[in-house]
Design a protein around this motif. Structure first.
Motif, PDB file in Angstrom:
ATOM      1  N   ARG A  18       0.826  -1.199   0.000  1.00 47.13           N
ATOM      2  CA  ARG A  18       0.000   0.000   0.000  1.00 47.13           C
ATOM      3  C   ARG A  18       0.861   1.250   0.000  1.00 47.13           C
ATOM      4  O   ARG A  18       1.896   1.304   0.648  1.00 47.13           O
ATOM      5  N   ILE A  19       0.385   2.239  -0.718  1.00 46.83           N
ATOM      6  CA  ILE A  19       0.897   3.604  -0.651  1.00 46.83           C
ATOM      7  C   ILE A  19      -0.350   4.466  -0.506  1.00 46.83           C
ATOM      8  O   ILE A  19      -1.149   4.554  -1.447  1.00 46.83           O
ATOM      9  N   GLY A  20      -0.541   5.040   0.660  1.00 49.46           N
ATOM     10  CA  GLY A  20      -1.787   5.757   0.929  1.00 49.46           C
ATOM     11  C   GLY A  20      -2.945   4.785   0.859  1.00 49.46           C
ATOM     12  O   GLY A  20      -2.902   3.705   1.444  1.00 49.46           O
ATOM     13  N   ASP A  65      11.373   6.705  -2.205  1.00 46.67           N
ATOM     14  CA  ASP A  65      10.005   6.876  -1.713  1.00 46.67           C
ATOM     15  C   ASP A  65       9.078   6.650  -2.912  1.00 46.67           C
ATOM     16  O   ASP A  65       8.989   7.500  -3.799  1.00 46.67           O
ATOM     17  N   LEU A  66       8.419   5.493  -2.956  1.00 45.67           N
ATOM     18  CA  LEU A  66       7.579   5.189  -4.117  1.00 45.67           C
ATOM     19  C   LEU A  66       6.423   6.164  -4.268  1.00 45.67           C
ATOM     20  O   LEU A  66       6.022   6.472  -5.386  1.00 45.67           O
ATOM     21  N   ALA A  67       5.889   6.669  -3.169  1.00 45.23           N
ATOM     22  CA  ALA A  67       4.804   7.657  -3.269  1.00 45.23           C
ATOM     23  C   ALA A  67       5.298   8.871  -4.044  1.00 45.23           C
ATOM     24  O   ALA A  67       4.668   9.304  -5.012  1.00 45.23           O
ATOM     25  N   GLY A  68       6.426   9.410  -3.657  1.00 45.48           N
ATOM     26  CA  GLY A  68       6.989  10.561  -4.352  1.00 45.48           C
ATOM     27  C   GLY A  68       7.335  10.240  -5.790  1.00 45.48           C
ATOM     28  O   GLY A  68       7.135  11.055  -6.693  1.00 45.48           O
ATOM     29  N   PRO A  73       1.609  12.398  -2.865  1.00 47.04           N
ATOM     30  CA  PRO A  73       2.253  13.146  -1.776  1.00 47.04           C
ATOM     31  C   PRO A  73       3.381  12.328  -1.155  1.00 47.04           C
ATOM     32  O   PRO A  73       3.231  11.140  -0.889  1.00 47.04           O
ATOM     33  N   SER A  74       4.506  12.978  -0.923  1.00 43.74           N
ATOM     34  CA  SER A  74       5.690  12.314  -0.385  1.00 43.74           C
ATOM     35  C   SER A  74       5.419  11.732   1.001  1.00 43.74           C
ATOM     36  O   SER A  74       4.637  12.278   1.773  1.00 43.74           O
ATOM     37  N   THR A  75       6.075  10.621   1.294  1.00 47.96           N
ATOM     38  CA  THR A  75       5.894   9.928   2.571  1.00 47.96           C
ATOM     39  C   THR A  75       6.827  10.506   3.624  1.00 47.96           C
ATOM     40  O   THR A  75       7.999  10.719   3.369  1.00 47.96           O
ATOM     41  N   GLU A  76       6.288  10.763   4.811  1.00 49.55           N
ATOM     42  CA  GLU A  76       7.115  11.082   5.970  1.00 49.55           C
ATOM     43  C   GLU A  76       7.188   9.787   6.778  1.00 49.55           C
ATOM     44  O   GLU A  76       6.247   9.441   7.481  1.00 49.55           O
ATOM     45  N   GLY A  94      16.164   0.127  -1.997  1.00 50.75           N
ATOM     46  CA  GLY A  94      15.129   0.065  -0.972  1.00 50.75           C
ATOM     47  C   GLY A  94      13.920   0.861  -1.434  1.00 50.75           C
ATOM     48  O   GLY A  94      14.052   2.022  -1.831  1.00 50.75           O
ATOM     49  N   LEU A  95      12.752   0.248  -1.419  1.00 49.00           N
ATOM     50  CA  LEU A  95      11.511   0.897  -1.837  1.00 49.00           C
ATOM     51  C   LEU A  95      10.675   1.179  -0.601  1.00 49.00           C
ATOM     52  O   LEU A  95      10.226   0.252   0.076  1.00 49.00           O
ATOM     53  N   LEU A  96      10.486   2.453  -0.282  1.00 45.96           N
ATOM     54  CA  LEU A  96       9.717   2.855   0.888  1.00 45.96           C
ATOM     55  C   LEU A  96       8.230   2.815   0.553  1.00 45.96           C
ATOM     56  O   LEU A  96       7.781   3.475  -0.391  1.00 45.96           O
TER      57      LEU A  96
END
Length: 154
Positions: A18-20, A65-68, A73-76, A94-96
């Protein structure tokens, strides 16, 4: 870049994450390990989606950061986030992601093409989509996560 085409008889295991609120998946054979978030050391002048690097058993591992990277929106990152260590373009990256949700089996007959209305950038990252138990999951093309120019510079 060569994209593997799935025939209707090809069955592959995929790892869903999941991303978001969105779900994506990649081929499980690309994933070396899944680990908890480790703070990354930022690198100067790197793209916004590059969180930095971590030490993985003596090796320098870039964190994306896969979201970015997908334009979301970028992941914190927090302790709840996950790093999937995967083979991308001949190297480990590494895939966040927010969380790993499932290991699923998929065959080529269930994969639907990316809609024509999607932008070229989306089509570069998403090989196709499939429905599973009421969820829509996007199959990610890992080769496009780090463009060739950036991979050579890294």
């Amino acid at each position: 870049m060569m994209t593997e085409v799935l025939s209707s008889s090809t069955i592959r295991e995929l790892i869903a994450f999941r991303i978001g609120e969105q779900e994506f998946c990649i081929d499980i054979m690309s994933v070396r390990e899944i680990r908890g978030w480790t703070p990354a050391t930022p690198l100067p002048r790197s793209p916004a989606y590059m969180k930095g690097v971590i030490n993985l058993r003596g090796a320098v591992l870039p964190i994306v950061d896969l979201a970015g990277r997908f334009g979301l929106p970028s992941t914190e990152p927090t302790a709840r986030h996950v790093i999937m260590v995967a083979h991308v373009g001949g190297r480990l990256v590494g895939l966040l992601v927010d969380a790993v949700s499932d290991i699923i089996q998929m065959d080529g007959s269930t994969l639907q093409p990316t809609p024509d209305m999607a932008s070229d950038q989306v089509k570069a990252f998403v090989k196709g989509l499939f429905a599973l138990e009421g969820r829509m999951i996007s199959l990610v093309e890992l080769g496009w996560i780090i463009p060739d120019v950036e991979a050579q510079a890294a």
